[in-house]
Design an enzyme around this catalytic site. Sequence first.
Site, PDB file in Angstrom:
ATOM      1  N   GLY A  44     -19.255  80.273 -67.853  1.00  0.00           N
ATOM      2  CA  GLY A  44     -20.074  78.907 -68.461  1.00  0.00           C
ATOM      3  C   GLY A  44     -19.508  77.613 -67.641  1.00  0.00           C
ATOM      4  O   GLY A  44     -18.325  77.657 -67.081  1.00  0.00           O
ATOM      5  N   GLN A  49     -17.943  68.843 -66.679  1.00  0.00           N
ATOM      6  CA  GLN A  49     -17.046  69.693 -65.584  1.00  0.00           C
ATOM      7  C   GLN A  49     -17.497  69.241 -64.216  1.00  0.00           C
ATOM      8  O   GLN A  49     -16.540  69.508 -63.533  1.00  0.00           O
ATOM      9  CB  GLN A  49     -17.001  71.074 -65.943  1.00  0.00           C
ATOM     10  CG  GLN A  49     -16.190  71.411 -67.433  1.00  0.00           C
ATOM     11  CD  GLN A  49     -16.515  73.042 -67.507  1.00  0.00           C
ATOM     12  OE1 GLN A  49     -17.223  73.632 -67.716  1.00  0.00           O
ATOM     13  NE2 GLN A  49     -15.314  73.703 -67.095  1.00  0.00           N
ATOM     14  N   CYS A  88     -10.760  78.249 -68.654  1.00  0.00           N
ATOM     15  CA  CYS A  88     -11.661  77.217 -68.401  1.00  0.00           C
ATOM     16  C   CYS A  88     -11.698  77.134 -66.873  1.00  0.00           C
ATOM     17  O   CYS A  88     -10.460  76.971 -66.406  1.00  0.00           O
ATOM     18  CB  CYS A  88     -11.528  76.156 -69.279  1.00  0.00           C
ATOM     19  SG  CYS A  88     -12.525  74.818 -69.060  1.00  0.00           S
ATOM     20  N   LEU A  89     -12.805  76.867 -66.348  1.00  0.00           N
ATOM     21  CA  LEU A  89     -12.965  76.561 -64.837  1.00  0.00           C
ATOM     22  C   LEU A  89     -12.103  75.078 -64.574  1.00  0.00           C
ATOM     23  O   LEU A  89     -11.314  75.188 -63.477  1.00  0.00           O
ATOM     24  CB  LEU A  89     -13.833  76.712 -64.304  1.00  0.00           C
ATOM     25  CG  LEU A  89     -14.778  77.757 -64.051  1.00  0.00           C
ATOM     26  CD1 LEU A  89     -16.320  77.669 -63.763  1.00  0.00           C
ATOM     27  CD2 LEU A  89     -14.030  78.885 -63.401  1.00  0.00           C
ATOM     28  N   HIS A 130     -17.446  77.242 -76.890  1.00  0.00           N
ATOM     29  CA  HIS A 130     -16.591  76.758 -75.616  1.00  0.00           C
ATOM     30  C   HIS A 130     -17.287  75.613 -75.035  1.00  0.00           C
ATOM     31  O   HIS A 130     -16.878  74.579 -74.639  1.00  0.00           O
ATOM     32  CB  HIS A 130     -16.063  77.912 -74.836  1.00  0.00           C
ATOM     33  CG  HIS A 130     -15.251  77.358 -73.524  1.00  0.00           C
ATOM     34  ND1 HIS A 130     -13.758  77.714 -73.553  1.00  0.00           N
ATOM     35  CD2 HIS A 130     -15.379  76.544 -72.756  1.00  0.00           C
ATOM     36  CE1 HIS A 130     -13.216  77.225 -72.358  1.00  0.00           C
ATOM     37  NE2 HIS A 130     -14.254  76.575 -72.054  1.00  0.00           N
ATOM     38  N   GLU A 131     -18.494  76.104 -74.335  1.00  0.00           N
ATOM     39  CA  GLU A 131     -19.307  75.349 -73.446  1.00  0.00           C
ATOM     40  C   GLU A 131     -19.637  73.853 -74.211  1.00  0.00           C
ATOM     41  O   GLU A 131     -19.666  72.763 -73.795  1.00  0.00           O
ATOM     42  CB  GLU A 131     -20.524  75.834 -72.786  1.00  0.00           C
ATOM     43  CG  GLU A 131     -20.084  77.077 -71.981  1.00  0.00           C
ATOM     44  CD  GLU A 131     -19.027  76.655 -71.029  1.00  0.00           C
ATOM     45  OE1 GLU A 131     -18.725  75.493 -70.471  1.00  0.00           O
ATOM     46  OE2 GLU A 131     -18.309  77.526 -70.756  1.00  0.00           O
ATOM     47  N   HIS A 134     -17.172  71.032 -74.561  1.00  0.00           N
ATOM     48  CA  HIS A 134     -16.982  70.244 -73.744  1.00  0.00           C
ATOM     49  C   HIS A 134     -17.865  69.035 -73.464  1.00  0.00           C
ATOM     50  O   HIS A 134     -17.682  67.946 -73.282  1.00  0.00           O
ATOM     51  CB  HIS A 134     -17.412  71.044 -72.108  1.00  0.00           C
ATOM     52  CG  HIS A 134     -16.537  71.745 -71.588  1.00  0.00           C
ATOM     53  ND1 HIS A 134     -15.200  71.338 -71.031  1.00  0.00           N
ATOM     54  CD2 HIS A 134     -16.398  73.171 -71.435  1.00  0.00           C
ATOM     55  CE1 HIS A 134     -14.336  72.160 -70.338  1.00  0.00           C
ATOM     56  NE2 HIS A 134     -15.119  73.375 -70.634  1.00  0.00           N
TER      57      HIS A 134
HETATM   58 NI    NI Z   1     -14.400  75.380 -70.240  1.00  0.00          NI
END
Ligand code: NI
Length: 176
Positions: A44, A49, A88-89, A130-131, A134
């Site tokens: 995701g 991000q 998480c990226l 999760h997304e 953000h």
């Molecule tokens: Ni993340």
Amino acid sequence: MYEVIKYGNEILREKAVTVTDINDDIRETLNEMVKTMIEYNGVGLAAPQVGINKRMFVCMVGEDTIKKIINPTIIPEDYETIEYEEGCLSIPGVYKNVKRFKKITLLYQDENGKNIKTHLEGFKAVVVQHENDHLDGILFVDKISPVAKRMIKKKLALLKKVAIKEDGDASGERFR
Ligand code: NI
């Protein structure tokens, strides 16, 4: 392709704004976000991000199914929770368990502006929650246990240090 903004950059803490006009620019941005997510091996990626302050994200729901989600609303279907080890990226090298709702109803607009309502459960529901976090400036490390938090304290401090160094004042202006 975008560069993924890392922990410590204040952009990740901002509240994203509603997408009012779903146009070619938005569709192009979503396509680039998909490319970036795949390149980074993520499941995701949310617009903040990559420095875009808009309420939208892309995610993998199933092996070959990529969803582009605009202006999401999440409604938990009951109080049942599920725990997954999340990463998480934007927070490389950190993986910790997070408790989230197991079953959700997701309301969103697709890339053509169509209103969609869907039911998700298990891992798919977790990814979407999760997304969606953000978009409100919330990161999964905000939701882990105090013990787990202590365990990653040094790692997070290091990431923050790098972010400030890369960016001067860590405001991330260059990404806007
Ligand atoms: Ni993340």
